[in-house]
Design an enzyme around this catalytic site. Sequence first.
Site, PDB file in Angstrom:
ATOM      1  CG  LEU A 156      31.564  43.109   5.708  1.00 55.44           C
ATOM      2  CD1 LEU A 156      33.041  42.989   6.040  1.00 55.44           C
ATOM      3  CD2 LEU A 156      31.341  43.069   4.199  1.00 55.44           C
ATOM      4  CG  ASP A 164      30.534  45.427   9.322  1.00 52.87           C
ATOM      5  OD1 ASP A 164      29.667  44.666   9.777  1.00 52.87           O
ATOM      6  OD2 ASP A 164      30.843  45.462   8.120  1.00 52.87           O
ATOM      7  CD  GLU A 197      36.004  41.165  20.816  1.00 58.96           C
ATOM      8  OE1 GLU A 197      36.358  40.637  21.879  1.00 58.96           O
ATOM      9  OE2 GLU A 197      35.175  40.658  20.038  1.00 58.96           O
ATOM     10  CG  ASP A 198      36.125  42.552  14.975  1.00 62.77           C
ATOM     11  OD1 ASP A 198      36.576  41.603  15.645  1.00 62.77           O
ATOM     12  OD2 ASP A 198      35.013  42.525  14.419  1.00 62.77           O
ATOM     13  NE  ARG A 224      34.504  45.526  10.811  1.00 63.90           N
ATOM     14  CZ  ARG A 224      34.395  44.916  11.979  1.00 63.90           C
ATOM     15  NH1 ARG A 224      34.441  43.601  12.035  1.00 63.90           N
ATOM     16  NH2 ARG A 224      34.268  45.610  13.081  1.00 63.90           N
ATOM     17  NE  ARG A 236      36.195  39.133   7.731  1.00 66.79           N
ATOM     18  CZ  ARG A 236      35.141  39.774   8.227  1.00 66.79           C
ATOM     19  NH1 ARG A 236      35.268  40.501   9.325  1.00 66.79           N
ATOM     20  NH2 ARG A 236      33.961  39.684   7.644  1.00 66.79           N
ATOM     21  CG  HIS A 290      36.067  37.364  14.510  1.00 66.51           C
ATOM     22  ND1 HIS A 290      35.047  38.299  14.473  1.00 66.51           N
ATOM     23  CD2 HIS A 290      37.006  37.800  13.637  1.00 66.51           C
ATOM     24  CE1 HIS A 290      35.356  39.250  13.611  1.00 66.51           C
ATOM     25  NE2 HIS A 290      36.542  38.976  13.098  1.00 66.51           N
ATOM     26  CB  CYS A 314      31.253  41.880  18.528  1.00 62.76           C
ATOM     27  SG  CYS A 314      31.417  40.199  17.979  1.00 62.76           S
TER      28      CYS A 314
END
Length: 258
Positions: free
Chosen positions: A19, A62, A67-68, A87, A133, A163, A248
Site C-alpha cells: 500500500l 506489507d 511494527e504495525d 493488513r 490508520r 504514521h 517499521c
Amino acid sequence: MPSRKALIRRPSPRLAEGLVTHVERSSVDADLALLQWEMYAEALRENGWETVETEAIDELPDGVFVEDTVVMFRNVALITRPGAKSRRAETATVEQTLARLGCSVNWIWEPGTLDGGDVLKIGDTLYVGRGGRTNAAGVQQLRAVFEPLGARVVPVPVSRVLHLKSAVTALPDDTVIGYTPLVDVPSVFPRHLPVPEETGAQVVLLGGGRLLMSASAPKTAELLADLGYQPVPVDISEFEKLEGCVTCLSVRLRDLAN
C-alpha cells in the site's frame, strides 16, 4: 538485564504491491529489497540484538512492516487491528511468536483500529497518532490495556504522513526529532529537535548511543553525530518507496524474561 530481541519478518516477493497513501507509487525491486532487509537484520545483530523471525507470509505484501502488528509495553503485547483491512491477516503469526516468547497478549477489537507505527514510546509515555490508520476506539482500547500498567497515553494528530513515527521518533535523552513540514503539532512534545531530511526523522535506539537510521539522511546523521551519537546507516530505499522506514521493519523486545 533487559532482553535484546528484535522481531522481524522476511519481505514478501509481492512487496511491490504494498500500500501507498501519501506518496506516488514507484517501481520496487523485490530482490534488492530482500538484500536490504538482510543487511538491516545484520545491523541489528552486529549491535547486540538477537533477531526473532516470525513466519513469512508471501501473499501479504506489507507483512515486512512488522511494527504495525503489535505494540509492546514492558512484557505485554497488544496485538493491533490495522487500519487497512488488507493488513489484518498479518497479526496472527506475530501473536503466536510473541506468545511463545512469554509475552502477555492482549488485542484491539472492532471497531477499534490501531497501527503500531502510530505509537511512539518515551519512557512510560505513549504518544499515539490519530490519523488515517488509528481511530479513537483504538486509542481508547490501548489506554485501557496499558494505563493500569503505569502508562500515560497522549493522542497526537497525524494528517501529513502515514504514521506518527513516519514524522517523529525519539533520541536516547527523550528529545523528539522530526521533519518539521510533516509534524502536525511539534509543541505536544516537551523537547523537539527539527532535522533537515524527511528520512532522518526515524531512528532505532540500539543502545550505547548508537542509532540505526536510513542511509538516505546524511545531513541528519551528521547532526546526530555532532550531538554525540553514533549513527548506524542502512540502505532501505526500496522500503522507503512504500512509506516504510527503519522503525517499521522490527519490534524491539526489551522487557522479556531472559
